[in-house]
Write a protein that holds these residues in place. Structure first.
Motif, short mmCIF file in Angstrom:
data_model
loop_
_atom_site.label_atom_id
_atom_site.label_comp_id
_atom_site.label_asym_id
_atom_site.label_seq_id
_atom_site.Cartn_x
_atom_site.Cartn_y
_atom_site.Cartn_z
N LEU A 128 -30.22 5.65 -9.88
CA LEU A 128 -30.17 5.12 -8.53
C LEU A 128 -29.07 4.07 -8.40
O LEU A 128 -28.24 4.11 -7.48
CB LEU A 128 -31.53 4.52 -8.18
N ASN A 129 -29.05 3.14 -9.34
CA ASN A 129 -28.06 2.07 -9.28
C ASN A 129 -26.65 2.62 -9.50
O ASN A 129 -25.69 2.16 -8.87
CB ASN A 129 -28.38 1.02 -10.35
N GLY A 130 -26.51 3.61 -10.37
CA GLY A 130 -25.20 4.21 -10.61
C GLY A 130 -24.63 4.87 -9.37
O GLY A 130 -23.44 4.73 -9.07
N ALA A 131 -25.48 5.58 -8.63
CA ALA A 131 -25.03 6.25 -7.40
C ALA A 131 -24.61 5.23 -6.35
O ALA A 131 -23.61 5.42 -5.64
CB ALA A 131 -26.14 7.15 -6.85
N LEU A 132 -25.37 4.14 -6.23
CA LEU A 132 -25.03 3.09 -5.26
C LEU A 132 -23.74 2.37 -5.65
O LEU A 132 -22.91 2.06 -4.79
CB LEU A 132 -26.19 2.11 -5.13
N HIS A 133 -23.57 2.08 -6.94
CA HIS A 133 -22.33 1.46 -7.41
C HIS A 133 -21.12 2.36 -7.12
O HIS A 133 -20.07 1.88 -6.67
CB HIS A 133 -22.40 1.18 -8.91
N LYS A 134 -21.29 3.65 -7.40
CA LYS A 134 -20.19 4.58 -7.17
C LYS A 134 -19.81 4.62 -5.69
O LYS A 134 -18.62 4.57 -5.34
CB LYS A 134 -20.59 5.98 -7.64
N ARG A 135 -20.80 4.69 -4.83
CA ARG A 135 -20.53 4.75 -3.37
C ARG A 135 -19.91 3.45 -2.88
O ARG A 135 -19.00 3.47 -2.04
CB ARG A 135 -21.83 5.03 -2.62
N ALA A 136 -20.37 2.33 -3.40
CA ALA A 136 -19.79 1.04 -3.01
C ALA A 136 -18.31 0.98 -3.39
O ALA A 136 -17.47 0.49 -2.62
CB ALA A 136 -20.55 -0.10 -3.69
N GLY A 137 -17.97 1.51 -4.57
CA GLY A 137 -16.58 1.55 -4.99
C GLY A 137 -15.74 2.43 -4.09
O GLY A 137 -14.60 2.08 -3.74
N GLU A 138 -16.29 3.59 -3.70
CA GLU A 138 -15.56 4.50 -2.81
C GLU A 138 -15.28 3.87 -1.46
O GLU A 138 -14.24 4.14 -0.83
CB GLU A 138 -16.37 5.79 -2.62
N LEU A 139 -16.19 3.03 -1.00
CA LEU A 139 -16.04 2.39 0.32
C LEU A 139 -15.15 1.15 0.28
O LEU A 139 -14.81 0.60 1.33
CB LEU A 139 -17.41 2.01 0.87
N GLY A 140 -14.79 0.69 -0.92
CA GLY A 140 -13.93 -0.48 -1.02
C GLY A 140 -14.66 -1.80 -0.94
O GLY A 140 -14.06 -2.83 -0.59
N ILE A 141 -15.94 -1.80 -1.27
CA ILE A 141 -16.70 -3.05 -1.32
C ILE A 141 -16.24 -3.86 -2.53
O ILE A 141 -16.09 -3.32 -3.63
CB ILE A 141 -18.21 -2.76 -1.39
N LYS A 142 -16.01 -5.13 -2.34
CA LYS A 142 -15.52 -5.98 -3.42
C LYS A 142 -16.69 -6.52 -4.25
O LYS A 142 -17.69 -6.98 -3.69
CB LYS A 142 -14.71 -7.15 -2.87
N PHE A 143 -16.54 -6.46 -5.58
CA PHE A 143 -17.54 -7.01 -6.50
C PHE A 143 -16.96 -8.23 -7.21
O PHE A 143 -15.83 -8.20 -7.70
CB PHE A 143 -17.93 -5.97 -7.56
N ILE A 144 -17.74 -9.30 -7.25
CA ILE A 144 -17.43 -10.44 -8.11
C ILE A 144 -18.55 -10.48 -9.14
O ILE A 144 -19.68 -10.89 -8.84
CB ILE A 144 -17.36 -11.75 -7.31
N GLU A 145 -18.26 -10.01 -10.37
CA GLU A 145 -19.31 -9.80 -11.36
C GLU A 145 -19.43 -10.97 -12.32
O GLU A 145 -18.50 -11.77 -12.50
CB GLU A 145 -19.02 -8.51 -12.14
#
Length: 418
Positions: A128-145
């Motif tokens: 579940l988390n992998g699919a959401l991370h992948k989609r967030a990356g495709e949309l250009g959401i910025k991550f500060i990890e």
């Protein structure tokens, strides 16, 4: 302009966002993806305090209700998840003691809300988390990890979000998705109503010899509910409620002793069992935030509410928060209004608070009703479950409730675009 001044200007631009979400769990990610998918021009930033990639090691699994799977499909994630999702085809409920030689079935539910649509799927958290991370990356959401929010300051036109790196993000709205022990909720001055049940939930996955055929089982035992939830293959996820002292004792045992205790509750209908990976115990309680919003600040998911897993609705409540807040943000933005305005956030609060309190009260009543061995209550439970099992319309009502397909739900949960 000098190179040094140009670099400083770029860094300042990178630390400006329309929306900042603190927490990259399922609810935080879903909120971000839902907003960005509907309003691509908005700058959405996620600040994740967990170590990079920590979600890949999560051994747990979650029940994804039909409404949530419709939302994930609309957001472009479900196709990635579905091959690893196990539909729940039937729900079986029993009420007995651990020592009882036979556990009579008092209630069964057909697993479909619509033809071909199960009321829920079981999905491993890493999927579940992998699919959401992948989609967030495709949309250009910025991550500060690997960075946390240390504090924030609310001003009339913005929120200044202070990071553990010493940097500050200027944003219109800060969303706290940082879990049940939310630091940001406390910093916002939001109080909660809390109590503990003296129980802990043991969570682990097991493999077994025979196929489960998609059947989920919930045994109501005197120490608390024991749920067997089907996973892909000959595997199940367990949510095992025990008195806290007993749970701690069980977790500390080696696998041989633990599996012997497990078999007493699980039974032998699926053949020999083997524990997979880690087993963990989490304290169980009820926590409801008195407010969901403050000026330019909103709570979602476990930061807003924590309920007992007896009804399996904790994560799905969080998905409702994500869908509702995203719809409010997007509709406010389309009107050309301020997405962090208190008027917009009050709409979100009014939408979610009553449903959350209702589900919290329901889970509390069920926990107190079924986590005991009182003769009068056992008799009442037996009669009540038997009556429900004989009334198809009432069973259908409960299935709709469990699926999340109730009245006045956000458009995403209906499978529609915002």
């Amino acid at each position: 302009m000098s190179a040094k001044k140009s670099q400083a200007k770029t860094e300042q631009a990178d630390l400006t966002a329309d929306l900042v979400i603190a927490g990259a769990g399922y609810v935080g990610l879903t909120t971000a993806v839902a907003v960005k998918a509907a309003s691509p021009h908005l700058n959405v930033t996620i600040v994740d305090g967990a170590p990079a990639g920590a979600w890949k090691k999560d051994p747990r699994a979650s029940a994804i209700a039909a409404a949530a799977s419709r939302m994930l499909n609309q957001l472009g994630c479900w196709e990635e998840i579905l091959p690893e999702a196990e539909p729940i085809t039937e729900m079986v409920i029993t009420d007995s003691r651990t020592s009882d030689p036979v556990r009579p079935v008092f209630l069964t539910f057909d697993g479909e809300v619509e033809p071909g649509e199960p009321f829920a799927h079981m999905v491993e958290n890493r999927v579940l988390n992998g699919a959401l991370h992948k989609r967030a990356g495709e949309l250009g959401i910025k991550f500060i990890e690997a960075t946390s929010v240390d504090g924030f300051e609310t001003l009339p036109q913005e929120v200044q979000v202070h990071l553990s790196t010493g940097e500050t993000i200027h944003t219109k709205l800060l969303v706290a998705a940082d879990g049940a022990k939310s630091k940001l909720r406390d910093l916002a001055g939001i109080k909660t109503v809390d109590w503990e049940y003296g129980q802990s939930g043991i969570v682990c996955n097991v493999s077994h010899e025979k196929p489960h055929n998609g059947v989920a089982i919930e045994h109501f035992l005197p120490s608390g509910p024991f749920a067997i939830l089907p996973l892909k293959g000959n595997r199940c996820s367990l949510v095992w409620s025990e008195r806290t002292a007993d749970a701690e004792r069980l977790i500390s045992q080696d696998d041989f002793i633990f599996e012997a205790e497990l078999e007493q509750r699980f039974g032998h209908h699926l053949g020999p069992l083997r524990v997979e990976g880690m087993k963990r115990a989490f304290p169980l309680g009820l926590s409801l935030s008195r407010e969901f919003v403050k000026p330019r600040f909103a709570l979602v998911g476990d930061a807003a509410h924590r309920i007992h897993p007896v009804a399996g609705q904790g994560l799905n409540l969080g998905f409702k928060d994500a869908a509702a807040l995203a719809q409010v943000i997007v509709e406010t933005d389309r009107l050309g209004l301020d997405i962090g305005s208190f008027a917009a956030l009050e709409r979100y609060q009014a939408w979610r608070r009553f449903d959350t309190v209702r589900m919290g009260v329901t889970s509390d009543v069920l926990t107190r009703l079924f986590s005991n061995d009182h003769l009068a209550l056992r008799t009442a439970r037996t009669i009540g479950l038997g009556l429900v099992d004989r009334l198809p319309s009432l069973k259908q009502f409960f299935i709709r409730q469990a699926s999340g397909l109730t009245q006045d739900i956000p458009r995403l949960l209906q499978g529609e675009q915002i």
